[in-house]
Design a protein around this motif. Sequence first.
Motif, PDB file in Angstrom:
ATOM      1  N   MET A   1     -20.110  -9.085  45.548  1.00  0.00           N
ATOM      2  CA  MET A   1     -20.976  -8.090  46.157  1.00  0.00           C
ATOM      3  C   MET A   1     -21.496  -7.155  45.055  1.00  0.00           C
ATOM      4  N   PRO A   2     -22.780  -6.826  45.137  1.00  0.00           N
ATOM      5  CA  PRO A   2     -23.345  -5.920  44.135  1.00  0.00           C
ATOM      6  C   PRO A   2     -22.982  -4.463  44.393  1.00  0.00           C
ATOM      7  N   ILE A   3     -23.044  -3.692  43.329  1.00  0.00           N
ATOM      8  CA  ILE A   3     -22.821  -2.250  43.407  1.00  0.00           C
ATOM      9  C   ILE A   3     -24.184  -1.576  43.333  1.00  0.00           C
ATOM     10  N   TYR A   4     -24.506  -0.768  44.331  1.00  0.00           N
ATOM     11  CA  TYR A   4     -25.784  -0.069  44.383  1.00  0.00           C
ATOM     12  C   TYR A   4     -25.591   1.401  44.034  1.00  0.00           C
ATOM     13  N   ALA A   5     -26.538   1.947  43.298  1.00  0.00           N
ATOM     14  CA  ALA A   5     -26.510   3.372  42.940  1.00  0.00           C
ATOM     15  C   ALA A   5     -27.456   4.117  43.874  1.00  0.00           C
ATOM     16  N   TYR A   6     -27.006   5.251  44.352  1.00  0.00           N
ATOM     17  CA  TYR A   6     -27.794   6.089  45.251  1.00  0.00           C
ATOM     18  C   TYR A   6     -27.878   7.498  44.692  1.00  0.00           C
ATOM     19  N   GLN A   7     -28.961   8.209  45.072  1.00  0.00           N
ATOM     20  CA  GLN A   7     -29.093   9.618  44.720  1.00  0.00           C
ATOM     21  C   GLN A   7     -29.708  10.346  45.910  1.00  0.00           C
ATOM     22  N   CYS A   8     -29.177  11.518  46.185  1.00  0.00           N
ATOM     23  CA  CYS A   8     -29.685  12.339  47.282  1.00  0.00           C
ATOM     24  C   CYS A   8     -30.847  13.174  46.768  1.00  0.00           C
ATOM     25  N   SER A   9     -31.966  13.115  47.450  1.00  0.00           N
ATOM     26  CA  SER A   9     -33.127  13.902  47.036  1.00  0.00           C
ATOM     27  C   SER A   9     -33.017  15.364  47.475  1.00  0.00           C
ATOM     28  N   ALA A  10     -32.085  15.648  48.379  1.00  0.00           N
ATOM     29  CA  ALA A  10     -31.907  17.033  48.839  1.00  0.00           C
ATOM     30  C   ALA A  10     -30.980  17.831  47.918  1.00  0.00           C
ATOM     31  N   CYS A  11     -29.827  17.274  47.581  1.00  0.00           N
ATOM     32  CA  CYS A  11     -28.853  18.041  46.788  1.00  0.00           C
ATOM     33  C   CYS A  11     -28.612  17.461  45.397  1.00  0.00           C
ATOM     34  N   GLY A  12     -29.131  16.264  45.106  1.00  0.00           N
ATOM     35  CA  GLY A  12     -28.964  15.658  43.788  1.00  0.00           C
ATOM     36  C   GLY A  12     -27.665  14.886  43.612  1.00  0.00           C
ATOM     37  N   HIS A  13     -26.861  14.781  44.646  1.00  0.00           N
ATOM     38  CA  HIS A  13     -25.585  14.044  44.579  1.00  0.00           C
ATOM     39  C   HIS A  13     -25.853  12.584  44.230  1.00  0.00           C
ATOM     40  N   GLU A  14     -25.068  12.038  43.284  1.00  0.00           N
ATOM     41  CA  GLU A  14     -25.184  10.633  42.898  1.00  0.00           C
ATOM     42  C   GLU A  14     -23.915   9.904  43.280  1.00  0.00           C
ATOM     43  N   MET A  15     -24.062   8.641  43.713  1.00  0.00           N
ATOM     44  CA  MET A  15     -22.911   7.846  44.118  1.00  0.00           C
ATOM     45  C   MET A  15     -23.217   6.369  43.960  1.00  0.00           C
ATOM     46  N   GLU A  16     -22.162   5.558  43.972  1.00  0.00           N
ATOM     47  CA  GLU A  16     -22.294   4.113  43.948  1.00  0.00           C
ATOM     48  C   GLU A  16     -21.615   3.558  45.182  1.00  0.00           C
ATOM     49  N   ALA A  17     -22.144   2.436  45.692  1.00  0.00           N
ATOM     50  CA  ALA A  17     -21.567   1.823  46.885  1.00  0.00           C
ATOM     51  C   ALA A  17     -21.533   0.315  46.708  1.00  0.00           C
ATOM     52  N   LEU A  18     -20.404  -0.294  47.033  1.00  0.00           N
ATOM     53  CA  LEU A  18     -20.235  -1.731  47.008  1.00  0.00           C
ATOM     54  C   LEU A  18     -20.682  -2.259  48.365  1.00  0.00           C
ATOM     55  N   GLN A  19     -21.810  -2.996  48.375  1.00  0.00           N
ATOM     56  CA  GLN A  19     -22.381  -3.459  49.639  1.00  0.00           C
ATOM     57  C   GLN A  19     -22.839  -4.901  49.525  1.00  0.00           C
ATOM     58  N   PRO A  30     -23.034  11.970  51.663  1.00  0.00           N
ATOM     59  CA  PRO A  30     -21.716  12.493  52.040  1.00  0.00           C
ATOM     60  C   PRO A  30     -21.479  13.932  51.567  1.00  0.00           C
ATOM     61  N   ALA A  31     -22.280  14.408  50.623  1.00  0.00           N
ATOM     62  CA  ALA A  31     -22.092  15.766  50.105  1.00  0.00           C
ATOM     63  C   ALA A  31     -22.755  16.818  50.976  1.00  0.00           C
ATOM     64  N   CYS A  32     -23.997  16.560  51.415  1.00  0.00           N
ATOM     65  CA  CYS A  32     -24.721  17.579  52.189  1.00  0.00           C
ATOM     66  C   CYS A  32     -25.049  17.144  53.621  1.00  0.00           C
ATOM     67  N   ASN A  33     -24.642  15.940  54.001  1.00  0.00           N
ATOM     68  CA  ASN A  33     -24.829  15.405  55.360  1.00  0.00           C
ATOM     69  C   ASN A  33     -26.274  15.363  55.819  1.00  0.00           C
ATOM     70  N   THR A  34     -27.221  15.121  54.902  1.00  0.00           N
ATOM     71  CA  THR A  34     -28.616  14.920  55.278  1.00  0.00           C
ATOM     72  C   THR A  34     -28.986  13.461  55.046  1.00  0.00           C
ATOM     73  N   ALA A  35     -30.031  13.016  55.701  1.00  0.00           N
ATOM     74  CA  ALA A  35     -30.506  11.636  55.545  1.00  0.00           C
ATOM     75  C   ALA A  35     -31.490  11.562  54.376  1.00  0.00           C
ATOM     76  N   SER A  36     -30.984  11.830  53.174  1.00  0.00           N
ATOM     77  CA  SER A  36     -31.850  11.916  51.998  1.00  0.00           C
ATOM     78  C   SER A  36     -31.456  10.974  50.863  1.00  0.00           C
TER      79      SER A  36
END
Length: 79
Positions: A1-19, A30-36
């Motif tokens: 499974m690939p690892i995807y990198a995400y970034q929140c446009s609202a708060c700038g939080h960065e994360m990776e997810a195995l999907q 998960p940091a600011c609970n917005t759909a961003s």
Amino acid sequence: MPIYAYQCSACGHEMEALQKMSDTPLTECPACNTASLTKRVTAAAFRLGGGGWYETDFKSGNKKNLAGNDTSSSVSKVD
């Protein structure tokens, strides 16, 4: 499974997810609970090196461009 990198446009939080590739992209931060959340473009984390790849197996004749086996040179030699 690939690892995807995400970034929140609202708060700038960065994360990776195995999907799975077939999974829908994550949207809730998960940091600011917005759909961003948006996917980031990242480089592949592997390199095809050594023998047994296109460079050594599928090219023919003078088309091979192996390290140390270069017959053409763009640098002029000085006598």
